[in-house]
Design a protein around this motif. Structure first.
Motif, short mmCIF file in Angstrom:
data_model
loop_
_atom_site.label_atom_id
_atom_site.label_comp_id
_atom_site.label_asym_id
_atom_site.label_seq_id
_atom_site.Cartn_x
_atom_site.Cartn_y
_atom_site.Cartn_z
N ARG A 50 0.26 -3.77 -0.06
CA ARG A 50 0.45 -5.02 0.67
C ARG A 50 -0.74 -5.93 0.43
O ARG A 50 -1.85 -5.49 0.11
CB ARG A 50 0.62 -4.75 2.16
N SER A 51 -0.48 -7.22 0.64
CA SER A 51 -1.52 -8.23 0.47
C SER A 51 -1.39 -9.25 1.58
O SER A 51 -0.30 -9.69 1.93
CB SER A 51 -1.36 -8.93 -0.89
N SER A 52 -2.52 -9.67 2.12
CA SER A 52 -2.52 -10.76 3.09
C SER A 52 -2.14 -12.06 2.40
O SER A 52 -2.05 -12.13 1.17
CB SER A 52 -3.89 -10.88 3.75
N TRP A 53 -1.98 -13.12 3.18
CA TRP A 53 -1.51 -14.38 2.61
C TRP A 53 -2.47 -14.92 1.56
O TRP A 53 -2.07 -15.53 0.59
CB TRP A 53 -1.30 -15.42 3.71
N SER A 54 -3.77 -14.67 1.74
CA SER A 54 -4.76 -15.20 0.80
C SER A 54 -5.04 -14.24 -0.35
O SER A 54 -5.65 -14.63 -1.35
CB SER A 54 -6.07 -15.49 1.53
N GLY A 55 -4.62 -12.98 -0.18
CA GLY A 55 -4.99 -11.96 -1.15
C GLY A 55 -6.34 -11.33 -0.87
O GLY A 55 -6.77 -10.41 -1.57
N GLY A 56 -7.01 -11.79 0.17
CA GLY A 56 -8.33 -11.27 0.47
C GLY A 56 -8.32 -9.90 1.13
O GLY A 56 -9.35 -9.22 1.19
N ARG A 57 -7.17 -9.51 1.62
CA ARG A 57 -7.03 -8.21 2.27
C ARG A 57 -5.86 -7.49 1.64
O ARG A 57 -4.77 -8.06 1.51
CB ARG A 57 -6.79 -8.42 3.76
N THR A 58 -6.08 -6.26 1.20
CA THR A 58 -5.03 -5.47 0.58
C THR A 58 -5.03 -4.06 1.15
O THR A 58 -6.04 -3.60 1.69
CB THR A 58 -5.18 -5.41 -0.95
N GLY A 59 -3.90 -3.39 0.99
CA GLY A 59 -3.80 -2.01 1.44
C GLY A 59 -2.85 -1.24 0.55
O GLY A 59 -1.94 -1.83 -0.05
N TYR A 60 -3.05 0.07 0.47
CA TYR A 60 -2.27 0.90 -0.44
C TYR A 60 -1.86 2.20 0.23
O TYR A 60 -2.57 2.73 1.09
CB TYR A 60 -3.10 1.23 -1.69
N ALA A 61 -0.73 2.71 -0.22
CA ALA A 61 -0.33 4.05 0.20
C ALA A 61 -1.21 5.07 -0.50
O ALA A 61 -1.67 4.84 -1.64
CB ALA A 61 1.14 4.27 -0.15
N ASP A 62 -1.43 6.20 0.14
CA ASP A 62 -2.32 7.21 -0.44
C ASP A 62 -1.90 7.65 -1.85
O ASP A 62 -2.77 7.82 -2.72
CB ASP A 62 -2.37 8.43 0.49
N PRO A 63 -0.61 7.85 -2.13
CA PRO A 63 -0.24 8.34 -3.47
C PRO A 63 -0.58 7.39 -4.62
O PRO A 63 -0.63 7.82 -5.78
CB PRO A 63 1.28 8.53 -3.37
N VAL A 64 -0.79 6.10 -4.31
CA VAL A 64 -1.06 5.13 -5.38
C VAL A 64 -2.48 4.58 -5.32
O VAL A 64 -2.88 3.83 -6.22
CB VAL A 64 -0.05 3.97 -5.35
N GLN A 65 -3.23 4.92 -4.29
CA GLN A 65 -4.60 4.42 -4.14
C GLN A 65 -5.42 4.76 -5.38
O GLN A 65 -5.43 5.89 -5.84
CB GLN A 65 -5.23 5.06 -2.90
N GLY A 66 -6.08 3.75 -5.93
CA GLY A 66 -6.91 3.95 -7.11
C GLY A 66 -6.16 3.81 -8.42
O GLY A 66 -6.79 3.73 -9.48
N ARG A 67 -4.83 3.78 -8.37
CA ARG A 67 -4.03 3.63 -9.60
C ARG A 67 -3.28 2.30 -9.64
O ARG A 67 -3.08 1.75 -10.72
CB ARG A 67 -3.01 4.78 -9.70
N PHE A 68 -2.87 1.80 -8.48
CA PHE A 68 -2.10 0.56 -8.40
C PHE A 68 -2.97 -0.54 -7.80
O PHE A 68 -3.82 -0.28 -6.95
CB PHE A 68 -0.87 0.73 -7.52
N GLN A 82 0.08 -4.12 -10.49
CA GLN A 82 -0.41 -3.46 -11.70
C GLN A 82 -0.41 -1.97 -11.45
O GLN A 82 -1.06 -1.51 -10.50
CB GLN A 82 -1.82 -3.94 -12.05
N MET A 83 0.29 -1.23 -12.28
CA MET A 83 0.43 0.21 -12.10
C MET A 83 -0.16 0.92 -13.30
O MET A 83 0.32 0.74 -14.44
CB MET A 83 1.91 0.59 -11.93
N ASN A 84 -1.20 1.70 -13.07
CA ASN A 84 -1.87 2.45 -14.13
C ASN A 84 -1.74 3.95 -13.88
O ASN A 84 -1.42 4.37 -12.76
CB ASN A 84 -3.35 2.07 -14.20
N SER A 85 -1.99 4.73 -14.90
CA SER A 85 -1.94 6.19 -14.79
C SER A 85 -0.64 6.64 -14.13
O SER A 85 -0.65 7.46 -13.19
CB SER A 85 -3.16 6.70 -14.00
N LEU A 86 0.45 6.13 -14.61
CA LEU A 86 1.74 6.41 -13.99
C LEU A 86 2.12 7.88 -14.10
O LEU A 86 1.80 8.55 -15.10
CB LEU A 86 2.82 5.52 -14.60
N LYS A 87 2.81 8.34 -13.08
CA LYS A 87 3.25 9.73 -13.01
C LYS A 87 4.77 9.77 -12.86
O LYS A 87 5.38 8.81 -12.37
CB LYS A 87 2.62 10.41 -11.78
N PRO A 88 5.40 10.86 -13.25
CA PRO A 88 6.86 10.95 -13.08
C PRO A 88 7.31 10.71 -11.64
O PRO A 88 8.38 10.13 -11.42
CB PRO A 88 7.17 12.38 -13.53
#
Length: 123
Positions: A50-68, A82-88
């Motif tokens: 997720r992203s706030s209206w300005s993009g200054g605040r973001t959040g991620y689900a644990d399974p994608v943290q650090g990759r997306f 942007q999705m990196n190090s994709l997994k099945p």
């Protein structure tokens, strides 16, 4: 009313990358928080980022943290995933969504949805 159109999905090998754009039209896009969700066959829709209206605040689900990474270009009414190090296990239909008043991780927080784009990660 905000209309959202995702693109960029496809088939990629494990370890690869994809970038999903979501183009918005209608009301002022910069007034909305934006989220990405995904839904695999037989599973419930789940929060990805997720992203706030300005993009200054973001959040991620644990399974994608650090990759997306979620980002937005309000001047061009576009949000990206942007999705990196994709997994099945990342295989799913990916949806972007916009929320007028909530910066949430629950699908019920969002008022507007795109049609989704399929991402398939092969092992």
């Amino acid at each position: 009313q905000v209309q959202l159109v995702e693109s960029g999905g496809g088939v990629v090998q494990a370890g690869g990358s994809l970038r999903l754009p979501c183009a918005a039209s209608g009301r002022t896009f910069s007034n909305y928080c934006v989220g990405w969700f995904r839904q695999a066959p037989g599973k419930e829709r789940e929060f990805v980022a997720r992203s706030s209206w300005s993009g200054g605040r973001t959040g991620y689900a644990d399974p994608v943290q650090g990759r997306f990474t979620i980002s937005r270009d309000n001047a061009n009414n576009t949000v990206y995933l942007q999705m990196n190090s994709l997994k099945p296990e990342d295989t799913a239909v990916y949806y972007c969504a916009a929320a007028a008043s909530r910066y949430g991780s629950n699908p019920d927080d969002y008022d507007h949805w795109g049609q989704g784009t399929q991402v398939t990660v092969s092992s």
